[in-house]
Write an enzyme that holds these catalytic residues in place. Structure first.
Site, short mmCIF file in Angstrom:
data_model
loop_
_atom_site.label_atom_id
_atom_site.label_comp_id
_atom_site.label_asym_id
_atom_site.label_seq_id
_atom_site.Cartn_x
_atom_site.Cartn_y
_atom_site.Cartn_z
N GLU A 90 -4.24 -8.91 -9.85
CA GLU A 90 -5.10 -10.07 -10.00
C GLU A 90 -5.71 -10.46 -8.67
OE1 GLU A 90 -3.15 -12.74 -13.40
OE2 GLU A 90 -1.88 -12.37 -11.69
N CYS A 103 -8.34 -14.78 -2.93
CA CYS A 103 -6.97 -14.34 -2.67
C CYS A 103 -6.81 -12.93 -3.25
CB CYS A 103 -6.01 -15.33 -3.33
SG CYS A 103 -4.29 -14.88 -3.11
N CYS A 110 5.70 -5.43 -5.61
CA CYS A 110 6.16 -5.53 -4.22
C CYS A 110 7.62 -5.15 -4.20
CB CYS A 110 5.99 -6.95 -3.69
SG CYS A 110 6.50 -7.11 -1.96
N CYS A 114 11.62 -10.99 -2.64
CA CYS A 114 11.89 -12.37 -2.23
C CYS A 114 12.37 -13.14 -3.46
CB CYS A 114 10.66 -13.01 -1.61
SG CYS A 114 10.14 -12.16 -0.11
N CYS A 117 9.84 -15.17 -5.86
CA CYS A 117 8.49 -14.61 -6.05
C CYS A 117 8.42 -13.78 -7.33
CB CYS A 117 8.13 -13.75 -4.84
SG CYS A 117 6.56 -12.89 -5.04
N CYS A 337 -2.15 -18.92 -5.56
CA CYS A 337 -1.76 -17.78 -4.71
C CYS A 337 -0.24 -17.70 -4.66
CB CYS A 337 -2.25 -18.00 -3.29
SG CYS A 337 -3.77 -17.18 -2.94
N1 SAH Z 1 3.75 -10.45 0.67
C1 SAH Z 1 3.03 -11.35 1.48
C2 SAH Z 1 1.78 -11.89 0.84
C3 SAH Z 1 1.81 -12.21 -0.62
S1 SAH Z 1 2.75 -13.60 -1.12
C4 SAH Z 1 3.92 -12.48 1.90
O1 SAH Z 1 5.03 -12.61 1.40
O2 SAH Z 1 3.52 -13.21 2.80
C5 SAH Z 1 1.76 -14.99 -0.59
C6 SAH Z 1 2.57 -16.27 -0.36
O3 SAH Z 1 3.03 -16.83 -1.59
C7 SAH Z 1 3.81 -16.02 0.47
O4 SAH Z 1 3.98 -17.03 1.43
C8 SAH Z 1 4.89 -16.09 -0.58
O5 SAH Z 1 6.13 -16.35 0.00
C9 SAH Z 1 4.39 -17.19 -1.47
N2 SAH Z 1 5.03 -17.23 -2.80
C10 SAH Z 1 5.56 -16.20 -3.49
N3 SAH Z 1 6.06 -16.64 -4.67
C11 SAH Z 1 5.81 -17.96 -4.72
C12 SAH Z 1 6.06 -18.98 -5.70
N4 SAH Z 1 6.65 -18.70 -6.86
N5 SAH Z 1 5.66 -20.22 -5.40
C13 SAH Z 1 5.02 -20.51 -4.25
N6 SAH Z 1 4.76 -19.60 -3.30
C14 SAH Z 1 5.15 -18.34 -3.53
FE1 SF4 Z 2 6.59 -9.37 -1.74
FE2 SF4 Z 2 6.53 -11.68 -3.01
FE3 SF4 Z 2 8.10 -11.37 -0.88
FE4 SF4 Z 2 5.43 -11.47 -0.54
S1 SF4 Z 2 6.74 -13.14 -1.30
S2 SF4 Z 2 6.89 -10.03 0.38
S3 SF4 Z 2 4.78 -10.47 -2.44
S4 SF4 Z 2 8.31 -10.29 -2.85
#
Ligand code: SAH
Ligand code: SF4
Length: 365
Positions: A90, A103, A110, A114, A117, A337
């Site tokens: 997306e 975005c 990924c 995390c 996420c 995002c």
């Molecule tokens: N992988 C990269 C970029 C993609 S994630 C990274 O982790 O930075 C973009 C942002 O969204 C990151 O700061 C991530 O931690 C945050 N994010 C991921 N899941 C989320 C959620 N459920 N609610 C709010 N922010 C989230």
């Molecule tokens: Fe990957 Fe989501 Fe962690 Fe970003 S926040 S590094 S997209 S698992």
């Protein structure tokens, strides 16, 4: 058959030379591809007819297939792109008063898992190609066009969609170089932001290759908590990450990094967390961007209450750090995002599990 959307300007020049054409053709074709959104060589009316006829035999223009476009009540738009069987990524456009931000995703899923996420929860399938990364801007630009003054509607790009951009380093760098190139999208280095979970060696390589604005997903003020929330921290702990941030901002397009901090109710949102964050980042030129957690099914966390977010921001501001709080946008289409769900056929689960205790992910050559 070369997909011309896979090539940045130097590669496009090399391609035209390889088929016996003058290098300036590369710029001409880049204008057609990226500024006018051409998807057929016959549209490129200022090319010699002979070249227009030769190109379809040696090259193609193949953006990812557009599956769906959603428009949300607040003006947020989302495009769902088909990147192969059972795989969708997306891209989201977020309009604001003074800018329009796209975005962009860099991987199908990924591998970093995390805890909060939804992309990480789905597992990892593969890296996106340059054409698939830049193709997101290509589609969005075609859909949005220019404002009445002739300015591009998309003024900013953030690589904050699905995936970890710095683990798809070469494709991300080539796609970003097209975003910056005056012959393609012509965006300012200060307006293209790469967001990383903190792949330290790749942050250094990015600084050398193509410095753009940097956001780092911090989410915790100490290693014990960050190990849990952002498992890659076990490989690149906070001391190394903070040092990499200090190196990055030297002569960078922006003289600060942005720390993203997802606000998780009762987990990382207490006054002592803010206190420790201020200590951790004392010597790091930085701003904070607090992100209210976007819940998803079985996410396992709750969003911090608004007053807690306000108090946390207030504490960081009192400690001398510029702090903003992300507005939640496009809630009706799940388009915030960091909340891009897409669809991923996981091809890595076992591999990731095996690597987990002492993660040894490739960060590219
Ligand atoms: N992988 C990269 C970029 C993609 S994630 C990274 O982790 O930075 C973009 C942002 O969204 C990151 O700061 C991530 O931690 C945050 N994010 C991921 N899941 C989320 C959620 N459920 N609610 C709010 N922010 C989230
Ligand atoms: Fe990957 Fe989501 Fe962690 Fe970003 S926040 S590094 S997209 S698992």
């Amino acid at each position: 058959m070369r997909n011309l959307l896979d090539l940045d300007l130097p590669a496009l020049v090399a391609f035209f030379e390889s088929i016996g054409e003058k290098p300036f053709r590369a710029r001409q074709v880049a204008h057609w591809l990226h500024q006018r959104g051409a998807d057929d060589f016959s549209q490129m009316t200022d090319l010699a007819k002979s070249l227009r006829e030769k190109l379809p035999g040696v090259a193609e223009i193949r953006p990812p297939r557009l599956e769906h476009e959603h428009v949300s009540a607040d003006g947020t738009r989302k495009w769902l792109l088909d990147v192969g069987p059972n795989n969708r990524v997306e891209t989201v456009f977020i309009p604001e008063d003074d800018r329009g931000t796209l975005c962009v995703s860099t991987q199908v899923g990924c591998a970093l898992e995390c805890a909060f996420c939804s992309t990480g929860r789905q597992g990892f399938n593969r890296n996106l190609s340059v054409a698939e990364i830049v193709g997101q801007l290509w589609w969005a630009n075609k859909a949005l066009g220019r404002d009445p003054k002739g300015e591009r509607i998309i003024s900013n790009v953030v690589l904050m969609g699905m995936g970890e951009p710095l683990l798809n380093f070469d494709h991300t760098v080539a796609a970003v170089s097209l975003m910056l190139d005056d012959d393609a999208y012509g965006l300012s280095r200060r307006r293209v932001t790469i967001s990383t979970s903190g792949i330290v060696p790749a942050m250094d390589r990015l600084r050398e290759r193509l410095p753009v604005a940097l956001a780092v997903s911090l989410h915790a003020p100490d290693d014990a908590l960050r190990d849990r929330l952002v498992p890659i921290n076990r490989k690149y702990p906070l001391k190394e990450l903070m040092a990499a941030c200090r190196r990055y901002v030297v002569d960078a397009p922006r003289d600060f990094v942005t720390f993203e901090y997802v606000m998780l109710d009762g987990v990382n949102d207490q006054p002592e967390h803010a206190e420790r964050l201020l200590r951790l980042t004392r010597d790091v030129p930085c701003k904070f961007n607090l992100i209210p957690f976007n819940p998803f099914p079985d996410g396992g966390f709750r969003r911090s209450p608004a007053e807690r977010v306000r108090a946390f921001a207030g504490q960081l501001i009192a400690g001398g750090k510029v702090t903003t709080t992300r507005k939640t946008r496009g809630d009706d289409i799940d388009a915030a995002c960091g909340q891009l769900a897409g669809r991923v056929e996981d091809r890595s689960r076992r591999l990731v599990r095996r690597m987990r205790p002492d993660t040894t992910l490739e960060v590219g050559a």
